[in-house]
Design an enzyme around this catalytic site. Structure first.
Site, mmCIF file in Angstrom:
data_model
loop_
_atom_site.group_PDB
_atom_site.id
_atom_site.type_symbol
_atom_site.label_atom_id
_atom_site.label_comp_id
_atom_site.label_asym_id
_atom_site.label_seq_id
_atom_site.Cartn_x
_atom_site.Cartn_y
_atom_site.Cartn_z
ATOM 1 N N LYS A 49 46.564 25.183 40.017
ATOM 2 C CA LYS A 49 47.367 24.329 39.298
ATOM 3 C C LYS A 49 48.998 25.084 39.394
ATOM 4 C CE LYS A 49 44.738 24.413 35.824
ATOM 5 N NZ LYS A 49 43.751 25.376 36.281
ATOM 6 N N ARG B 106 43.288 19.780 27.810
ATOM 7 C CA ARG B 106 42.044 20.516 28.416
ATOM 8 C C ARG B 106 40.748 20.377 27.521
ATOM 9 N NH1 ARG B 106 44.382 25.699 30.723
ATOM 10 N NH2 ARG B 106 42.601 27.002 30.734
ATOM 11 N N ARG C 227 44.020 37.156 42.548
ATOM 12 C CA ARG C 227 45.548 36.738 42.352
ATOM 13 C C ARG C 227 46.431 37.957 41.456
ATOM 14 N NH1 ARG C 227 45.890 32.257 37.829
ATOM 15 N NH2 ARG C 227 44.109 33.403 36.843
ATOM 16 N N ARG D 173 46.196 39.588 35.975
ATOM 17 C CA ARG D 173 45.773 38.932 34.597
ATOM 18 C C ARG D 173 44.472 39.513 33.889
ATOM 19 N NH1 ARG D 173 46.922 32.591 34.728
ATOM 20 N NH2 ARG D 173 45.088 32.581 33.549
ATOM 21 N N ARG E 110 35.366 31.341 31.528
ATOM 22 C CA ARG E 110 36.287 30.324 31.871
ATOM 23 C C ARG E 110 35.697 29.216 32.545
ATOM 24 N NH1 ARG E 110 40.839 33.647 34.434
ATOM 25 N NH2 ARG E 110 42.143 31.605 34.422
HETATM 26 P P1 AP5 Z 1 46.541 29.404 40.414
HETATM 27 O O1 AP5 Z 1 47.739 28.590 40.943
HETATM 28 O O2 AP5 Z 1 47.124 30.681 39.723
HETATM 29 O O3 AP5 Z 1 45.544 28.856 39.950
HETATM 30 P P2 AP5 Z 1 45.618 27.845 38.500
HETATM 31 O O4 AP5 Z 1 44.626 26.864 38.795
HETATM 32 O O5 AP5 Z 1 46.938 27.955 37.966
HETATM 33 O O6 AP5 Z 1 44.697 28.952 37.568
HETATM 34 P P3 AP5 Z 1 44.560 29.500 36.081
HETATM 35 O O7 AP5 Z 1 43.788 30.761 36.110
HETATM 36 O O8 AP5 Z 1 46.178 29.883 35.664
HETATM 37 O O9 AP5 Z 1 44.287 28.370 35.373
HETATM 38 P P4 AP5 Z 1 43.604 28.236 33.977
HETATM 39 O O10 AP5 Z 1 43.579 26.731 33.718
HETATM 40 O O11 AP5 Z 1 42.228 28.893 33.789
HETATM 41 O O12 AP5 Z 1 44.685 29.317 33.327
HETATM 42 P P5 AP5 Z 1 46.054 28.972 32.156
HETATM 43 O O13 AP5 Z 1 47.011 29.998 32.736
HETATM 44 O O14 AP5 Z 1 46.119 27.379 32.270
HETATM 45 O O15 AP5 Z 1 46.094 30.039 41.833
HETATM 46 C C1 AP5 Z 1 44.904 31.193 41.505
HETATM 47 C C2 AP5 Z 1 44.997 32.101 42.954
HETATM 48 O O16 AP5 Z 1 44.422 31.376 43.922
HETATM 49 C C3 AP5 Z 1 46.472 32.700 43.172
HETATM 50 O O17 AP5 Z 1 46.079 34.048 43.439
HETATM 51 C C4 AP5 Z 1 47.057 31.960 44.233
HETATM 52 O O18 AP5 Z 1 47.889 32.400 45.227
HETATM 53 C C5 AP5 Z 1 45.770 31.330 45.239
HETATM 54 N N1 AP5 Z 1 45.775 30.013 45.634
HETATM 55 C C6 AP5 Z 1 46.186 29.079 45.132
HETATM 56 N N2 AP5 Z 1 46.148 28.039 45.987
HETATM 57 C C7 AP5 Z 1 45.320 28.381 46.929
HETATM 58 C C8 AP5 Z 1 44.864 27.901 48.164
HETATM 59 N N3 AP5 Z 1 45.128 26.624 48.539
HETATM 60 N N4 AP5 Z 1 44.154 28.824 49.065
HETATM 61 C C9 AP5 Z 1 44.031 30.106 48.740
HETATM 62 N N5 AP5 Z 1 44.433 30.717 47.900
HETATM 63 C C10 AP5 Z 1 45.182 29.802 46.986
HETATM 64 O O19 AP5 Z 1 45.093 29.256 30.719
HETATM 65 C C11 AP5 Z 1 44.982 30.620 30.358
HETATM 66 C C12 AP5 Z 1 44.276 30.482 29.064
HETATM 67 O O20 AP5 Z 1 45.301 30.140 27.977
HETATM 68 C C13 AP5 Z 1 43.113 29.831 28.838
HETATM 69 O O21 AP5 Z 1 41.664 30.416 29.265
HETATM 70 C C14 AP5 Z 1 43.180 29.537 27.348
HETATM 71 O O22 AP5 Z 1 42.588 30.536 26.636
HETATM 72 C C15 AP5 Z 1 44.557 29.375 27.182
HETATM 73 N N6 AP5 Z 1 45.110 28.046 27.025
HETATM 74 C C16 AP5 Z 1 46.047 27.595 28.425
HETATM 75 N N7 AP5 Z 1 46.056 26.226 27.984
HETATM 76 C C17 AP5 Z 1 45.262 25.765 27.066
HETATM 77 C C18 AP5 Z 1 45.062 24.557 26.523
HETATM 78 N N8 AP5 Z 1 45.479 23.546 26.642
HETATM 79 N N9 AP5 Z 1 44.017 24.713 25.437
HETATM 80 C C19 AP5 Z 1 43.678 25.671 24.841
HETATM 81 N N10 AP5 Z 1 43.825 27.033 25.275
HETATM 82 C C20 AP5 Z 1 44.701 26.945 26.512
#
Ligand code: AP5
Length: 217
Positions: free
Chosen positions: A13, A88, A127, A160, A171
């Site tokens: 994402k 989410r 990552r 991270r 997660r």
């Molecule tokens: P990346 O692009 O970083 O993936 P992502 O989907 O953004 O993963 P996140 O871990 O950031 O998502 P998340 O939803 O768990 O975390 P968030 O920060 O929102 O890609 C991942 C890796 O893969 C990278 O190394 C990249 O290079 C690689 N990659 C990408 N595309 C690729 C491809 N096509 N092929 C190969 N490799 C590839 O949330 C973190 C925490 O914050 C949550 O756990 C929660 O505690 C809190 N939080 C955030 N939002 C909320 C909410 N709305 N409500 C409640 N808590 C929340």
């Protein structure tokens, strides 16, 4: 365009949001990034969010919804936005619908990035993120030229805290329980488009932009 990106942790994402937001010329609003910035600055919001994030749990809805409400009220979001990581839970989705309805708007599209759990684990365990500019790297799939250093800005890369194996597993459980139901929620509104998010990053971007074009984006 008012767009939401949904998909499991590690679906790509954040990676895709950067390209899609540039294509649409809208701000990318990532609740994860906002929480992490607050954690880094040691704000009260960051202190509260950190204990949930470190455990792989979601930050409570009320806190998250208030934060997004404030962010969407900023002028740069008036003509459109790309939400990454919000909503989410179903209460967050209902709150977003209400917030936008009060402004006389609605979401245009929800783009779901589809990948399986094995791929998620491979992606998250390798990552690395830049301290300087926030660019996302991967030690195997998208490595920088020099280990631990961002090609774009020269910043140091970090892993991270929530990318540890036991936190990743939690997660994924939380995603299946709380976030996956949004696929049906937005499907019922006729706003959901799913794309295959496997394969090279550039191929996923092309699929995403093709999907947006077919909906006028
Ligand atoms: P990346 O692009 O970083 O993936 P992502 O989907 O953004 O993963 P996140 O871990 O950031 O998502 P998340 O939803 O768990 O975390 P968030 O920060 O929102 O890609 C991942 C890796 O893969 C990278 O190394 C990249 O290079 C690689 N990659 C990408 N595309 C690729 C491809 N096509 N092929 C190969 N490799 C590839 O949330 C973190 C925490 O914050 C949550 O756990 C929660 O505690 C809190 N939080 C955030 N939002 C909320 C909410 N709305 N409500 C409640 N808590 C929340």
């Amino acid at each position: 365009m008012r767009l939401v990106l949904v998909g499991p942790p590690g679906a790509g994402k954040g990676t895709q949001a950067e390209f899609i937001a540039a294509h649409l010329v809208v701000p990318k609003i990532s609740t994860g990034d906002i929480f992490r910035a607050n954690v880094a600055q040691g704000t009260p919001l960051g202190i509260e969010a950190k204990r949930f994030m470190d455990a792989g749990q979601l930050v409570p809805d009320e806190v998250t919804i208030n934060m997004v409400r404030e962010r969407l009220a900023e002028p740069d979001a008036a003509d459109g936005f790309l939400l990454d990581g919000f909503p989410r839970t179903t209460p967050q989705a209902v709150a977003l619908d209400k917030l936008l309805a009060d402004l006389g708007d609605g979401l245009d599209l929800v783009l779901e990035l589809v990948v399986d759990d094995d791929e998620v684990i491979r992606r998250l365990s390798g990552r690395r993120t830049c301290h300087g500019c926030g660019k996302i790297w991967h030690v195997e799939f998208d490595p920088p030229l020099h280990d631990g250093v961002c090609d774009r800005c020269g910043g140091a890369l970090f892993q991270r805290d929530d990318d540890k194996p036991e936190t990743i597993a939690e997660r994924l459980r939380v995603y299946a329980r709380d976030t996956a139901p949004l696929v049906d929620y937005y499907g019922a509104q006729g706003k959901l488009v799913g794309i295959d998010a496997t394969g090279p990053v550039e191929d996923v971007t092309v699929r995403a932009i093709d999907a947006l074009r077919s909906y006028g984006g």
